[in-house]
Design a protein around this motif. Structure first.
Motif, mmCIF file in Angstrom:
data_model
loop_
_atom_site.group_PDB
_atom_site.id
_atom_site.type_symbol
_atom_site.label_atom_id
_atom_site.label_comp_id
_atom_site.label_asym_id
_atom_site.label_seq_id
_atom_site.Cartn_x
_atom_site.Cartn_y
_atom_site.Cartn_z
ATOM 1 N N GLU A 71 -18.086 -121.896 -15.069
ATOM 2 C CA GLU A 71 -17.567 -120.551 -15.320
ATOM 3 C C GLU A 71 -16.041 -120.506 -15.221
ATOM 4 O O GLU A 71 -15.363 -120.051 -16.132
ATOM 5 C CB GLU A 71 -18.168 -119.547 -14.312
ATOM 6 C CG GLU A 71 -19.652 -119.277 -14.521
ATOM 7 C CD GLU A 71 -20.167 -118.169 -13.613
ATOM 8 O OE1 GLU A 71 -19.560 -117.904 -12.557
ATOM 9 O OE2 GLU A 71 -21.205 -117.556 -13.965
ATOM 10 N N MET A 92 -11.876 -117.427 -15.964
ATOM 11 C CA MET A 92 -12.254 -116.325 -15.075
ATOM 12 C C MET A 92 -11.293 -116.379 -13.903
ATOM 13 O O MET A 92 -11.282 -117.336 -13.127
ATOM 14 C CB MET A 92 -13.695 -116.477 -14.604
ATOM 15 C CG MET A 92 -14.696 -116.393 -15.739
ATOM 16 S SD MET A 92 -16.392 -116.502 -15.117
ATOM 17 C CE MET A 92 -17.281 -116.830 -16.653
ATOM 18 N N SER A 148 -15.107 -111.847 -14.123
ATOM 19 C CA SER A 148 -16.395 -112.553 -14.103
ATOM 20 C C SER A 148 -17.557 -111.608 -13.801
ATOM 21 O O SER A 148 -18.566 -111.609 -14.506
ATOM 22 C CB SER A 148 -16.367 -113.705 -13.098
ATOM 23 O OG SER A 148 -15.946 -113.271 -11.827
#
Ligand SMILES: [Zn+2]
Lengths: 390, 136
Positions: A140, A145, A151
């Motif tokens: 991620e 992010m 996020s």
């Protein structure tokens, strides 16, 4: 002669009623550059104990997201029960749940749950270092992010799209909550907001504007828990609030890993457990706190707990049901979006529910006897729920 | 500041090794047949340790997205950028940026078909997605 073991004081098994006998927030909230995280927790701890006529010497249990050994040391406490659960902003709901179990088992008799966070000034705060080999770090964070705002927010468009809503729907959440915050002198964002105010505020991560993202605050709060039996012997400054039920849950370490982008299993599981233990249903709940670090969370919370059907939360909020005078007063301190948000907001959601139930809230809800407090930790990662009553 | 790079664990090393070859592979259980993500050494659905890997079609759709105006490390120069969740045809969801498309909520839509591409990032090769057919 009776030689059976002497039961621990105040402990009589699962039927023991557990109460929040003291509850206090830091005197100041927002920008507190002259207090460390430790002092931000210690101030309200001493205040909450004073409400019970107790001192640190009477406490045998401590729970916090701060390193509990250092916090106990700072307080001058000699604990025999420690809980350092850190699962994000809902950790304090879990601490209350764990403390209730500990008091029932006899492992502790007086537990302090304490929060202090220098979310704005970062005085005494540890550096925030993401782990690049965690699931989030590998799959991620590498896509830019930069924090929760970029996020936690990503599932939202899937939710809005599923129910035929657009980005403007989110604005209704801070607009509705501003009806509470604008009457609360402690609210960081105390202005009565219009939809245009929200939609014209600075873009953070489309579709989220700054007024749809929590502020960063310095502050603290503390709760003192014990058996109702023990509390009955004390001269309390405020009526005790009963912990009727609690639940905790986790789903996944980041929002890309959750099963369904439009519903959070943690909300579903933890609220169901709390209501089941309390032997209540959503119709019995007079007051609701839903952790709202970002404006989409009340949509998920209202639906996942079961106050409204799937896709109905926006219309419910727009109808005024969650505002002053509505059928389900929600986030009555203004919420994390408008009241204050230190980072781990759960403590403040619990504090507001306690104030409503004992009658010292800034904007009191009439005839409130039950409150459900729903917390989330991480990015749809963990959850904790409490059902409280007076 | 450079864009972040992953630090693989033994359980995810295969994924990143294949990415270096510009291929997208997913872990699949030999017992129950289900795919899972993120990669583990066993199946999170049936706990079998019989884990193999399949090569993904690399095709999917945009399931959700934001356009981030507050950049993370290494992302400051490019202006606002999309962070999306892509639902692969195999049913697995991956986070991604969206390359070779205007970074606006009019150009990017929920359900938009996308395909995998790869971004060289220092020593690393990062799976990314772009609109399907963008390479034509
Ligand atoms: Zn399996």
């Amino acid at each position: 002669m009776d030689d059976s073991p002497v039961p621990a004081s105040g402990s009589s098994g699962v039927s023991t009623e557990i109460v929040i006998a003291g509850a206090a927030e830091s005197e100041r909230l927002g920008v507190i550059p002259d207090e460390s995280i430790w002092q931000l927790a210690a101030g309200p701890t001493l205040a909450a104990l004073a409400q019970c006529g107790l001192t640190v010497a009477d406490v045998d249990g401590i729970a916090s997201t701060l390193p509990v050994v250092e916090l106990a040391y700072y307080l001058g406490m000699r604990p025999s029960w420690l809980d350092g659960t850190v699962v994000g902003g809902c950790s304090y709901m879990l601490h209350v749940r764990h403390a209730a179990a500990a008091i029932r088992s006899g492992a502790a008799s007086v537990v302090v749950v304490a929060h202090g966070e220098s979310g704005r000034s970062r005085v005494g705060s540890p550096p925030m270092v993401p782990n690049p080999s965690s699931a989030g770090g590998q799959f991620e964070q590498i896509y830019g992010m930069a924090g929760a705002f970029s996020s936690f927010t990503i599932p939202t468009m899937a939710y809005l799209h599923r129910y035929g809503l657009d980005e403007t729907a989110l604005a209704e959440v801070p607009v509705a909550q501003s009806a509470w915050a604008s009457q609360n002198p402690r609210a960081t964002r105390g202005k009565l907001l219009t939809t245009d105010d929200v939609l014209n505020s600075r873009m953070i991560a489309w579709p989220f504007r700054v007024l749809e993202c929590c502020p960063r605050s310095d502050g603290g709060g503390a709760l003192v828990l014990m058996s109702a039996e023990r509390a009955a012997d004390l001269d309390l400054a405020h009526p005790a609030v009963t912990v009727l039920g609690s639940g905790e849950a986790s789903e996944a370490p980041g929002s890309s890993f959750m099963q369904d982008l439009t519903s959070f299993r943690g909300f579903r599981d933890s609220s169901a457990a709390a209501l089941r233990e309390a032997e209540l249903s959503t119709e019995d709940i007079d007051h609701l706190m839903v952790y709202d670090a970002y404006a989409h969370l009340p949509f998920y919370g209202l639906e996942d707990i079961g106050f409204v059907g799937r896709g109905e939360a926006y219309e419910f909020i727009r109808s005024g049901a969650t505002r002053p005078g509505g059928t389900l007063p929600m986030n009555t301190n203004g919420g994390g979006l408008l009241y204050a948000h230190t980072g781990m907001y759960g403590m403040f959601a619990i504090q507001e529910a306690v104030r409503q139930l004992r009658g010292d809230a800034a904007v009191p809800v009439p005839d409130v006897h039950t409150s459900l407090v729903q917390g989330v930790g991480g990015m749809f990662a963990a959850a904790g729920a409490l059902v409280l009553a007076n | 500041m450079a864009k972040p790079v992953p630090v693989p664990t033994p359980e995810t090393q295969f994924y990143w090794d294949r990415a270096k070859e510009r291929e997208l592979w997913l872990p699949k259980c030999g017992n129950c047949g289900r795919l899972h993500f993120s990669p583990r050494a066993f199946c999170p659905f049936c706990s079998s340790v019989d884990i193999g890997w399949i090569r993904s079609s690399g095709r999917g759709t945009v399931e959700s997205f934001i356009i981030n105006h507050t950049p993370g490390p290494g992302y400051a120069e490019q202006g606002p950028y999309a962070i999306a969740f892509v639902l692969l045809d195999e049913g697995i969801r991956l986070a991604s940026n969206l390359l070779e498309v205007e970074q606006t909520p009019t150009a990017i839509t929920i359900g938009m078909p996308v395909e995998v591409t790869f971004e060289e990032r220092g020593e690393w090769t990062i799976p990314q997605f772009r609109p399907a057919g963008a390479a034509a």
